[in-house]
Design a protein around this motif. Structure first.
Motif, mmCIF file in Angstrom:
data_model
loop_
_atom_site.group_PDB
_atom_site.id
_atom_site.type_symbol
_atom_site.label_atom_id
_atom_site.label_comp_id
_atom_site.label_asym_id
_atom_site.label_seq_id
_atom_site.Cartn_x
_atom_site.Cartn_y
_atom_site.Cartn_z
ATOM 1 N N GLU A 267 10.312 106.190 106.976
ATOM 2 C CA GLU A 267 11.183 106.659 107.819
ATOM 3 C C GLU A 267 12.559 106.172 107.203
ATOM 4 O OE1 GLU A 267 11.765 107.989 112.479
ATOM 5 O OE2 GLU A 267 11.056 106.323 111.773
ATOM 6 N N GLY A 268 13.990 107.349 107.088
ATOM 7 C CA GLY A 268 14.936 106.408 106.791
ATOM 8 C C GLY A 268 15.433 106.044 105.643
ATOM 9 N N LYS A 269 14.292 106.397 104.058
ATOM 10 C CA LYS A 269 14.679 105.889 103.017
ATOM 11 C C LYS A 269 14.656 107.652 102.112
ATOM 12 C CE LYS A 269 11.436 102.319 102.952
ATOM 13 N NZ LYS A 269 10.395 101.622 102.269
ATOM 14 N N THR A 270 15.457 107.326 100.966
ATOM 15 C CA THR A 270 15.492 108.636 100.003
ATOM 16 C C THR A 270 14.349 108.726 99.747
ATOM 17 O OG1 THR A 270 17.651 107.509 99.226
ATOM 18 C CG2 THR A 270 17.156 109.296 98.205
ATOM 19 N N LEU A 271 14.330 110.027 99.671
ATOM 20 C CA LEU A 271 12.942 110.824 99.153
ATOM 21 C C LEU A 271 12.471 112.213 97.738
ATOM 22 C CD1 LEU A 271 11.230 111.624 102.800
ATOM 23 C CD2 LEU A 271 10.873 109.687 101.419
ATOM 24 N N SER A 272 11.054 111.775 97.523
ATOM 25 C CA SER A 272 11.427 112.087 95.773
ATOM 26 C C SER A 272 10.175 113.128 95.719
ATOM 27 C CB SER A 272 11.440 111.076 94.560
ATOM 28 O OG SER A 272 10.527 110.661 94.417
ATOM 29 N N ALA A 273 10.222 113.136 94.624
ATOM 30 C CA ALA A 273 8.590 114.281 94.824
ATOM 31 C C ALA A 273 7.693 113.311 94.425
ATOM 32 C CB ALA A 273 8.307 115.020 93.306
ATOM 33 N N TYR A 274 7.959 111.908 93.889
ATOM 34 C CA TYR A 274 6.626 111.157 94.026
ATOM 35 C C TYR A 274 6.263 110.463 95.097
ATOM 36 C CZ TYR A 274 4.320 106.426 93.913
ATOM 37 O OH TYR A 274 3.841 105.569 93.970
ATOM 38 N N HIS A 275 7.443 110.976 96.068
ATOM 39 C CA HIS A 275 6.896 110.464 97.893
ATOM 40 C C HIS A 275 5.678 111.408 98.184
ATOM 41 C CE1 HIS A 275 9.943 108.138 96.966
ATOM 42 N NE2 HIS A 275 9.466 107.179 97.781
ATOM 43 N N LEU A 276 5.940 113.054 97.853
ATOM 44 C CA LEU A 276 5.059 114.424 98.614
ATOM 45 C C LEU A 276 3.544 114.271 97.781
ATOM 46 C CD1 LEU A 276 7.872 116.835 98.173
ATOM 47 C CD2 LEU A 276 7.108 115.403 100.337
ATOM 48 N N GLY A 277 4.175 113.900 96.375
ATOM 49 C CA GLY A 277 2.631 113.898 96.048
ATOM 50 C C GLY A 277 1.141 113.311 95.474
ATOM 51 N N PHE A 278 2.144 111.497 96.266
ATOM 52 C CA PHE A 278 2.002 110.549 96.492
ATOM 53 C C PHE A 278 1.295 109.469 97.388
ATOM 54 C CE2 PHE A 278 2.280 110.941 92.045
ATOM 55 C CZ PHE A 278 1.196 110.980 91.139
ATOM 56 N N ILE A 279 1.922 109.990 98.642
ATOM 57 C CA ILE A 279 2.332 109.018 99.718
ATOM 58 C C ILE A 279 1.412 110.333 100.724
ATOM 59 C CG2 ILE A 279 3.047 107.947 101.146
ATOM 60 C CD1 ILE A 279 5.011 106.567 98.999
ATOM 61 N N ILE A 280 2.869 111.763 101.200
ATOM 62 C CA ILE A 280 2.847 112.237 102.039
ATOM 63 C C ILE A 280 1.263 113.202 101.813
ATOM 64 C CG2 ILE A 280 3.706 114.136 103.460
ATOM 65 C CD1 ILE A 280 5.114 111.407 104.288
ATOM 66 N N SER A 471 20.380 114.302 87.677
ATOM 67 C CA SER A 471 20.817 115.234 88.280
ATOM 68 C C SER A 471 19.860 116.421 88.174
ATOM 69 C CB SER A 471 22.279 116.175 88.373
ATOM 70 O OG SER A 471 22.198 116.214 86.527
ATOM 71 N N LEU A 472 19.344 116.191 87.305
ATOM 72 C CA LEU A 472 17.482 117.163 86.750
ATOM 73 C C LEU A 472 16.526 117.195 87.241
ATOM 74 C CD1 LEU A 472 17.873 117.665 82.827
ATOM 75 C CD2 LEU A 472 19.278 118.570 84.160
ATOM 76 N N GLU A 473 16.876 115.747 88.565
ATOM 77 C CA GLU A 473 15.808 115.661 89.767
ATOM 78 C C GLU A 473 15.693 116.928 90.589
ATOM 79 O OE1 GLU A 473 14.651 111.766 91.030
ATOM 80 O OE2 GLU A 473 16.534 110.774 89.507
ATOM 81 N N PRO A 474 14.726 117.140 91.371
ATOM 82 C CA PRO A 474 13.436 116.164 91.273
ATOM 83 C C PRO A 474 12.702 116.931 90.650
ATOM 84 C CG PRO A 474 12.947 118.258 92.580
ATOM 85 C CD PRO A 474 14.623 118.403 92.431
ATOM 86 N N TYR A 475 11.931 116.098 89.968
ATOM 87 C CA TYR A 475 10.918 115.974 88.621
ATOM 88 C C TYR A 475 9.500 116.531 88.757
ATOM 89 C CZ TYR A 475 14.397 113.579 85.710
ATOM 90 O OH TYR A 475 15.497 112.725 85.945
ATOM 91 N N GLY A 476 8.347 116.855 88.267
ATOM 92 C CA GLY A 476 7.337 116.866 88.728
ATOM 93 C C GLY A 476 7.074 118.188 87.327
ATOM 94 N N SER A 477 5.558 118.878 87.510
ATOM 95 C CA SER A 477 5.519 119.223 86.677
ATOM 96 C C SER A 477 5.863 120.368 85.815
ATOM 97 C CB SER A 477 4.360 120.402 87.438
ATOM 98 O OG SER A 477 3.040 121.148 86.399
ATOM 99 N N GLY A 478 6.103 120.225 84.621
ATOM 100 C CA GLY A 478 7.395 121.262 83.807
ATOM 101 C C GLY A 478 8.476 121.483 84.689
ATOM 102 N N ASN A 479 8.902 120.214 84.614
ATOM 103 C CA ASN A 479 10.316 119.549 84.315
ATOM 104 C C ASN A 479 10.020 117.862 84.737
ATOM 105 O OD1 ASN A 479 12.962 119.642 84.774
ATOM 106 N ND2 ASN A 479 13.471 119.123 87.355
#
Length: 583
Positions: A267-280, A471-479
């Motif tokens: 909560e209150g943190k800057t989120l990335s695709a990492y947080h979705l894929g490995f925590i949430i 600026s090309l983030e969010p990174y993930g599969s294919g990017n």
């Protein structure tokens, strides 16, 4: 480390792209490596908004399906949403259930149990729906293969609408409407979307039909989470959904997600695709693996703040158990293997491992040994049957190879990189031998491949270029994050820091004399490598910061380091090898 380095060879006028879109030529080249071709591709990637996504009306049967559901709402018919037990399935179910409920529909839901039901809608689910007086079934993230279940629903007199995103099987179910971008005749321009996006597109059409406004940013958090966790390419409209979903999630007012962010200390943190894929995502997924995915869905649909907090803690606790059990399962699996396995296809039985964890353990072994791996475990209630889950490498089509020995499988399904199957316990050794006999894999196939975006001296990395890369983030599969490489870097020394001694600071000098520091969070790998490649005297000099004449080829990534307000370009070690020519 020691990967097989390959350089992208895609061509374009990078200077012209640089001029046209105001980006560094190196950034233009990275984008070309991500499959972008036309000016419109570049425009959408760099500047696309929610207004840039594709029209849902391009999907075959989507308007027909919306008509069916709309009529069912008007007539007060009982509608049941049938989802799946993974993250995409839970989010798809949430989107459809919540959207239908807000339209005043008589709506309920069901999600198959991983152990009792297996994947997708089955006859048990249809029987339960019939017993509950359900008249209309709408699926999400499944259904395209549910031929027998749909047939039974039709026999009961039910109406069935399928929304799915999986590949089309040889035989389609006899549903009243099928919405899946992969089916023949479908005009949807981008096929690589998850089940939640298909469900969302359906909701958009349904709301438009009923002349009800659907908020522009409705369900974005769910779309982002499902897209990342289902490993969809973070390209095209997926990139927009993930980017915007992350922004919304950081300030979400959704009770369930807010509680989960708090429980996982995000909560209150800057989120990335990492947080979705490995925590949430893993917290949501854990319920389907160790318990009941409906518990995760209840977090998404609750309107009670206290219940949301309680359920979020349950998801977090279950995920911690999942991690612990996975580590124990991996340990057991490794103990049952030689230190350097001769088999090119690993087929491993792990006694007592939960069925829902077999795929995770297989994935870990695949990464550890870099070879296709199938992990089998016991089947609940049937001592003669083993259930397995496989994970593969790019050079081995697991689906095709297992299919060649389908006669040994009691049940089987999957795709090139993953598979699920059941075999008789007595056939385990024969199955392993058969797969290894005709694996078709060479030694080169079993060396991990690392794609280099640009062979580029470190001195070319300007602050402005790295800002544009970020600026090309969010990174993930294919990017994936851009990877660069420079050869023949002299090792001037290294230092290992941190309370846990997990930070390597490597000092190197280029052939033109510039000195750079490169970071790595895997210092032991580096120590193991240099002790293997160089003499004890050379390694001792490196440790003391004395130049030994040793050189490395280094693959690296770039980011902006912000330390106490001071920003600078940071180099991260991606891979390395003995200095060789030809990079």
């Amino acid at each position: 480390m020691n990967k097989n380095w390959r350089i992208y060879a895609l061509k374009a006028d990078f200077n012209e792209l640089s001029r046209k879109f105001g980006i560094d030529p190196v950034v233009a080249r990275v984008l070309r490596n991500r499959g972008l071709e036309s000016d419109q591709d570049y425009e959408n990637f760099l500047y696309g908004t929610l207004d840039s996504v594709h029209s849902p009306e391009d999907m075959l049967d989507i308007e027909l399906g919306a008509d069916i559901i709309s009529e069912a709402i008007d007539e007060g018919k009982s509608i049941r949403v049938v989802g799946d037990y993974d993250v995409d399935g839970v989010m798809s179910t949430y989107i459809l259930y919540d959207a239908l409920k807000k339209l005043g529909a008589v709506v309920s839901y069901d999600i198959p149990h991983r152990v009792r039901d297996g994947y997708g809608m089955n006859e048990r689910i249809v029987d339960d729906a019939h017993a509950d007086g359900v008249e209309v079934i709408i699926t999400c993230d499944n259904g395209i293969s549910a031929v027998a279940a749909v047939k039974k629903a039709v026999e009961y007199g039910m109406t069935v609408v399928i929304t799915d995103h999986h590949e089309i099987p040889p035989e389609l179910p006899e549903a009243d409407a099928i919405i899946d971008p992969h089916q023949p005749g479908d005009g949807y321009p981008y096929k690589k979307i998850c089940g939640a996006v298909v469900a969302y597109k359906f909701v958009q059409v349904l709301y438009k039909l009923r002349e009800v406004e659907l908020g522009r940013d409705s369900y974005l958090e769910a779309l982002a989470t499902a897209t990342v966790c289902d490993v969809m390419p973070v390209l095209d409209e997926n990139r927009i959904y993930v980017r915007e979903g992350l922004r919304k999630l950081e300030k979400t007012e959704h009770l369930g997600l807010k509680a989960l962010l708090r429980a996982t200390e995000l909560e209150g943190k800057t989120l990335s695709a990492y947080h979705l894929g490995f925590i949430i995502g893993p917290c949501i997924n854990a319920m389907g693996k160790l318990g009941d995915a409906k518990d995760a869905l209840e977090l998404m649909i609750t309107e009670d703040e206290g219940f949301a907090k309680e359920r979020a803690e349950l998801l977090k606790k279950t995920n911690e158990s999942r991690k612990s059990e996975t580590e124990e399962g991996e340990k057991k699996a490794v103990e049952g293997l030689p230190e350097e396995p001769e088999d090119k296809i690993l087929v491993v039985y792990v006694e007592g491992l939960r069925e829902g964890l077999a795929g995770i353990v297989a994935g870990r072994l695949k990464e550890k040994y870099y070879r296709p791996t199938i992990v089998f475990t016991d089947t609940e209630g049937n001592d003669t049957l083993l259930k397995g889950s496989g994970r593969s490498i790019e050079t081995y089509n697991m689906f095709e190879k297992i299919n060649e020995h389908r006669d040994m499988c009691v049940k089987f399904g999957g795709h090139p990189l993953a598979a699920g199957l059941s075999i008789k316990r007595e056939d385990l050794d024969r199955f392993r031998e058969a797969l290894n006999k005709d694996s078709g894999l060479t030694e080169v196939d079993m060396i991990p491949k690392l794609m280099i975006d640009v062979p580029m001296p470190m001195r070319y990395a300007t602050f402005k270029m790295v800002e544009q890369l970020e600026s090309l983030e969010p990174y993930g599969s294919g990017n994936e994050e851009a990877v660069f490489a420079e050869k023949g870097l002299a090792v001037l020394g290294y230092d290992i820091r941190g309370a846990k001694k997990n930070l390597l600071l490597l000092k190197v000098r280029s052939s033109t004399g510039e000195v750079f520091q490169v970071k790595s969070f895997r210092p032991q790998d580096f120590l193991d490598s240099i002790n293997k490649w160089f003499t004890p005297e050379e390694c001792d000099k490196m440790k003391k910061g004395v130049y030994s004449g040793c050189k490395l080829d280094i693959a690296y990534t770039l980011n902006i380091n912000d330390f106490r307000g001071e920003k600078s370009v940071e180099f991260r070690l991606k891979d390395y090898d003995l200095a060789l020519e030809g990079i």
